[in-house]
Design a protein around this motif. Structure first.
Motif, PDB file in Angstrom:
ATOM      1  N   GLN A 192       0.953  -1.176  -0.087  1.00 31.34           N
ATOM      2  CA  GLN A 192      -0.054   0.063  -0.035  1.00 31.34           C
ATOM      3  C   GLN A 192       0.900   1.285  -0.005  1.00 31.34           C
ATOM      4  O   GLN A 192       0.562   2.210  -0.791  1.00 31.34           O
ATOM      5  N   ARG A 193       2.085   1.241   0.920  1.00 32.95           N
ATOM      6  CA  ARG A 193       2.972   2.610   0.817  1.00 32.95           C
ATOM      7  C   ARG A 193       3.434   2.686  -0.464  1.00 32.95           C
ATOM      8  O   ARG A 193       3.616   3.886  -0.898  1.00 32.95           O
ATOM      9  N   TRP A 194       4.008   1.499  -1.195  1.00 30.58           N
ATOM     10  CA  TRP A 194       4.628   1.686  -2.401  1.00 30.58           C
ATOM     11  C   TRP A 194       3.633   2.213  -3.529  1.00 30.58           C
ATOM     12  O   TRP A 194       3.897   3.253  -4.378  1.00 30.58           O
ATOM     13  N   ARG A 233       2.292   5.717  -2.491  1.00 27.29           N
ATOM     14  CA  ARG A 233       3.553   6.750  -2.364  1.00 27.29           C
ATOM     15  C   ARG A 233       3.264   7.607  -0.945  1.00 27.29           C
ATOM     16  O   ARG A 233       3.448   8.727  -0.996  1.00 27.29           O
ATOM     17  N   THR A 234       2.813   6.823   0.071  1.00 26.60           N
ATOM     18  CA  THR A 234       2.354   7.582   1.232  1.00 26.60           C
ATOM     19  C   THR A 234       3.930   7.864   1.995  1.00 26.60           C
ATOM     20  O   THR A 234       3.501   8.309   3.407  1.00 26.60           O
ATOM     21  N   GLY A 235       4.865   7.137   1.747  1.00 22.28           N
ATOM     22  CA  GLY A 235       6.043   7.287   2.643  1.00 22.28           C
ATOM     23  C   GLY A 235       7.251   6.685   1.972  1.00 22.28           C
ATOM     24  O   GLY A 235       7.047   5.934   1.224  1.00 22.28           O
ATOM     25  N   TYR A 282      11.697   0.776   7.556  1.00 22.59           N
ATOM     26  CA  TYR A 282      10.166   0.652   7.540  1.00 22.59           C
ATOM     27  C   TYR A 282       9.854  -0.986   7.778  1.00 22.59           C
ATOM     28  O   TYR A 282       8.923  -1.473   8.419  1.00 22.59           O
TER      29      TYR A 282
END
Length: 209
Positions: A176-178, A181-183, A189
């Motif tokens: 999901q982050r990837w 692009r949320t972090g 991580y």
């Protein structure tokens, strides 16, 4: 008169295959999956269209195989065997090691553009999405299931835990982050994801006296 050695057909075929992989990944990253064609891949790779159809039935098959090959190369460059989760007896260390390989892939510019294009297309293109899951994602997820089963046998994971659900605690947040692009995608991580998944986020219970 010196006789010239016969051409090495196997070497020529491998060279063509590599050129096709590179062309397919480059095109899907540049123009997206819908605009990528077998004709375009062939032209960019410098081979005939029939060469591609002799080895693969469709552009989807070309791209998925090229993507798998790229992932294997990225793992080898990271000094790890591709699609293998070690069993050293330390579950946390083993999960962190394999997730670091994933981080290496996700931040690799060669990997990011085609993988984002394929991930986006898989959402709206059901056959491609299903093939992506069946051929690439599912075998990788099964490795996590097998490693968690081994940890259950060793007493490192509760027997009542469903490994298919448990693996989502660290795999899904990373995906999901990837995708969104949320972090940043870093080793710290993914190491933290593993720690949270295995130890929870509640206060640690002090040892009894």
């Amino acid at each position: 008169m010196v006789k010239k050695p016969a051409p090495d057909a196997a070497r020529r075929s491998e060279k063509s295959r590599r050129a096709i992989y590179a062309a397919a990944l480059a095109l899907v990253g540049e123009v997206g999956y819908p605009k990528t064609t077998v004709e375009g891949i062939a032209a960019r790779a410098g081979v005939g269209k029939q060469t591609i159809y002799r080895w693969w039935p469709s552009k989807a098959e070309v791209l998925l195989e090229a993507f798998f090959d790229l992932s294997t190369q990225a793992a080898q460059e990271a000094g790890q065997a591709p699609y293998v989760i070690p069993d050293t007896g330390d579950l946390a260390a083993d999960l962190k090691a394999v997730l670091r390989i994933t981080v290496h892939q996700l931040v690799d510019p060669r990997f990011e553009a085609p993988s984002r294009a394929l991930a986006a297309e898989g959402v709206v293109n059901e056959p491609l999405g299903r093939e992506f899951v069946t051929k690439l994602l599912e075998p990788q997820l099964q490795l996590y299931v097998d490693r968690l089963h081994a940890a259950q046998d060793a007493g490192a994971v509760r027997a009542d835990v469903d490994p298919r659900i448990a693996l989502e605690l660290f795999v899904s947040p990373l995906a999901q982050r990837w995708l969104q692009r949320t972090g940043p995608i870093t080793y710290d991580y993914t190491d933290t994801l593993v720690d949270y998944a295995l130890h929870g986020i509640g206060p640690q219970t002090p040892p009894s006296a």
